[in-house]
Motif scaffolding. Sequence first.
Motif, PDB file in Angstrom:
ATOM      1  N   ILE A 109     -36.598  -5.522   5.876  1.00  0.00           N
ATOM      2  CA  ILE A 109     -35.298  -6.134   6.169  1.00  0.00           C
ATOM      3  C   ILE A 109     -34.750  -6.834   4.932  1.00  0.00           C
ATOM      4  N   VAL A 110     -35.605  -7.557   4.225  1.00  0.00           N
ATOM      5  CA  VAL A 110     -35.174  -8.237   2.998  1.00  0.00           C
ATOM      6  C   VAL A 110     -34.744  -7.211   1.952  1.00  0.00           C
ATOM      7  N   LEU A 111     -35.470  -6.112   1.857  1.00  0.00           N
ATOM      8  CA  LEU A 111     -35.090  -5.052   0.917  1.00  0.00           C
ATOM      9  C   LEU A 111     -33.752  -4.420   1.299  1.00  0.00           C
ATOM     10  N   CYS A 112     -33.522  -4.231   2.598  1.00  0.00           N
ATOM     11  CA  CYS A 112     -32.219  -3.718   3.054  1.00  0.00           C
ATOM     12  C   CYS A 112     -31.099  -4.672   2.678  1.00  0.00           C
ATOM     13  N   ILE A 113     -31.326  -5.955   2.893  1.00  0.00           N
ATOM     14  CA  ILE A 113     -30.325  -6.963   2.527  1.00  0.00           C
ATOM     15  C   ILE A 113     -30.051  -6.907   1.022  1.00  0.00           C
ATOM     16  N   TYR A 114     -31.115  -6.774   0.235  1.00  0.00           N
ATOM     17  CA  TYR A 114     -30.959  -6.670  -1.223  1.00  0.00           C
ATOM     18  C   TYR A 114     -30.073  -5.483  -1.587  1.00  0.00           C
ATOM     19  N   HIS A 115     -30.375  -4.312  -1.015  1.00  0.00           N
ATOM     20  CA  HIS A 115     -29.604  -3.115  -1.352  1.00  0.00           C
ATOM     21  C   HIS A 115     -28.155  -3.210  -0.871  1.00  0.00           C
ATOM     22  N   LEU A 116     -27.946  -3.825   0.264  1.00  0.00           N
ATOM     23  CA  LEU A 116     -26.573  -3.977   0.751  1.00  0.00           C
ATOM     24  C   LEU A 116     -25.778  -4.963  -0.106  1.00  0.00           C
ATOM     25  N   ILE A 117     -26.430  -6.010  -0.610  1.00  0.00           N
ATOM     26  CA  ILE A 117     -25.748  -6.954  -1.501  1.00  0.00           C
ATOM     27  C   ILE A 117     -25.392  -6.257  -2.810  1.00  0.00           C
ATOM     28  N   VAL A 118     -26.344  -5.486  -3.359  1.00  0.00           N
ATOM     29  CA  VAL A 118     -26.059  -4.749  -4.604  1.00  0.00           C
ATOM     30  C   VAL A 118     -24.915  -3.771  -4.382  1.00  0.00           C
ATOM     31  N   PHE A 119     -24.927  -3.054  -3.246  1.00  0.00           N
ATOM     32  CA  PHE A 119     -23.832  -2.120  -2.953  1.00  0.00           C
ATOM     33  C   PHE A 119     -22.504  -2.866  -2.831  1.00  0.00           C
ATOM     34  N   TRP A 120     -22.508  -3.965  -2.109  1.00  0.00           N
ATOM     35  CA  TRP A 120     -21.273  -4.723  -1.900  1.00  0.00           C
ATOM     36  C   TRP A 120     -20.693  -5.194  -3.231  1.00  0.00           C
ATOM     37  N   LEU A 121     -21.555  -5.721  -4.108  1.00  0.00           N
ATOM     38  CA  LEU A 121     -21.067  -6.186  -5.405  1.00  0.00           C
ATOM     39  C   LEU A 121     -20.581  -5.019  -6.274  1.00  0.00           C
ATOM     40  N   GLN A 122     -21.290  -3.888  -6.216  1.00  0.00           N
ATOM     41  CA  GLN A 122     -20.830  -2.724  -6.967  1.00  0.00           C
ATOM     42  C   GLN A 122     -19.523  -2.178  -6.384  1.00  0.00           C
ATOM     43  N   PHE A 123     -19.368  -2.284  -5.086  1.00  0.00           N
ATOM     44  CA  PHE A 123     -18.118  -1.859  -4.443  1.00  0.00           C
ATOM     45  C   PHE A 123     -16.956  -2.721  -4.923  1.00  0.00           C
ATOM     46  N   LEU A 124     -17.186  -4.027  -5.006  1.00  0.00           N
ATOM     47  CA  LEU A 124     -16.136  -4.925  -5.468  1.00  0.00           C
ATOM     48  C   LEU A 124     -15.786  -4.703  -6.932  1.00  0.00           C
ATOM     49  N   LEU A 125     -16.788  -4.397  -7.751  1.00  0.00           N
ATOM     50  CA  LEU A 125     -16.564  -4.275  -9.190  1.00  0.00           C
ATOM     51  C   LEU A 125     -16.249  -2.860  -9.651  1.00  0.00           C
ATOM     52  N   GLU A 126     -16.844  -1.866  -8.985  1.00  0.00           N
ATOM     53  CA  GLU A 126     -16.728  -0.495  -9.471  1.00  0.00           C
ATOM     54  C   GLU A 126     -16.186   0.473  -8.430  1.00  0.00           C
ATOM     55  N   HIS A 127     -15.883   0.021  -7.243  1.00  0.00           N
ATOM     56  CA  HIS A 127     -15.421   0.866  -6.140  1.00  0.00           C
ATOM     57  C   HIS A 127     -16.452   1.940  -5.796  1.00  0.00           C
ATOM     58  N   ALA A 128     -17.710   1.520  -5.621  1.00  0.00           N
ATOM     59  CA  ALA A 128     -18.793   2.433  -5.251  1.00  0.00           C
ATOM     60  C   ALA A 128     -18.600   2.907  -3.816  1.00  0.00           C
ATOM     61  N   THR A 129     -19.188   4.046  -3.500  1.00  0.00           N
ATOM     62  CA  THR A 129     -19.109   4.568  -2.139  1.00  0.00           C
ATOM     63  C   THR A 129     -20.482   4.474  -1.484  1.00  0.00           C
ATOM     64  N   PHE A 130     -20.471   4.265  -0.176  1.00  0.00           N
ATOM     65  CA  PHE A 130     -21.718   4.099   0.573  1.00  0.00           C
ATOM     66  C   PHE A 130     -22.268   5.468   0.968  1.00  0.00           C
ATOM     67  N   SER A 131     -23.586   5.614   0.840  1.00  0.00           N
ATOM     68  CA  SER A 131     -24.260   6.818   1.314  1.00  0.00           C
ATOM     69  C   SER A 131     -25.616   6.398   1.888  1.00  0.00           C
ATOM     70  N   ALA A 132     -26.169   7.254   2.708  1.00  0.00           N
ATOM     71  CA  ALA A 132     -27.453   6.944   3.334  1.00  0.00           C
ATOM     72  C   ALA A 132     -28.575   6.873   2.304  1.00  0.00           C
ATOM     73  N   GLU A 133     -28.415   7.539   1.178  1.00  0.00           N
ATOM     74  CA  GLU A 133     -29.422   7.498   0.119  1.00  0.00           C
ATOM     75  C   GLU A 133     -29.625   6.102  -0.434  1.00  0.00           C
ATOM     76  N   LEU A 134     -28.677   5.231  -0.202  1.00  0.00           N
ATOM     77  CA  LEU A 134     -28.765   3.863  -0.690  1.00  0.00           C
ATOM     78  C   LEU A 134     -29.989   3.139  -0.139  1.00  0.00           C
ATOM     79  N   LEU A 135     -30.403   3.463   1.072  1.00  0.00           N
ATOM     80  CA  LEU A 135     -31.506   2.753   1.714  1.00  0.00           C
ATOM     81  C   LEU A 135     -32.845   3.475   1.625  1.00  0.00           C
ATOM     82  N   TRP A 136     -32.920   4.646   0.954  1.00  0.00           N
ATOM     83  CA  TRP A 136     -34.202   5.335   0.809  1.00  0.00           C
ATOM     84  C   TRP A 136     -35.214   4.523   0.010  1.00  0.00           C
ATOM     85  N   PRO A 137     -34.809   3.769  -1.020  1.00  0.00           N
ATOM     86  CA  PRO A 137     -35.801   2.945  -1.712  1.00  0.00           C
ATOM     87  C   PRO A 137     -36.451   1.896  -0.798  1.00  0.00           C
TER      88      PRO A 137
END
Length: 162
Positions: A109-137
């Motif tokens: 759960i903590v790792l999921c939160i970490y990845h979602l925070i990184v995605f959110w910040l990258q979305f704000l700064l770089e307009h990243a897109t969400f994919s299911a591969e984001l949570l494979w790590p």
Amino acid sequence: MTMDHAHGRLIVWFSLLVGLLFELMPVPDIVLPFRPDWLLLILIYWSMALPHRYNILTAFVMGTLLDVLLGAHLGIRSLAYSLAIYLIVLNFQRLRTYSFLQQTVLVGIVLCIYHLIVFWLQFLLEHATFSAELLWPTVSSMILWRWVFWVLRRIRRRYKVR
């Protein structure tokens, strides 16, 4: 500070350096989406084992160092690591008493939160897109958590890291 305390700190910082090297190590493209979060797993262990020594400041420093080495926007992983380790330090006494399966789920759960925070910040700064591969790590890190926990615990006990 006695020599034992300095020796213990060197061991912890060496393990964090190894985690940092594992994060930077090149892997084949087919394995890249499943790369575990080595540094975060090691930070989680030391934050659970010794929260008075290795906590949010350590996570912030290691996150900044990882951002610099990856060439990412400065502060993305620093913030995400700091928030993830804050959750661990906040509940470290509970985490120690949980069964291994419960610990693994909460680390996931903590790792999921970490990845979602990184995605959110990258979305704000770089307009990243969400994919299911984001949570494979997260999945691969949860699988490796037992091994990482076991190795670091043996190191901590053998060298009497306090």
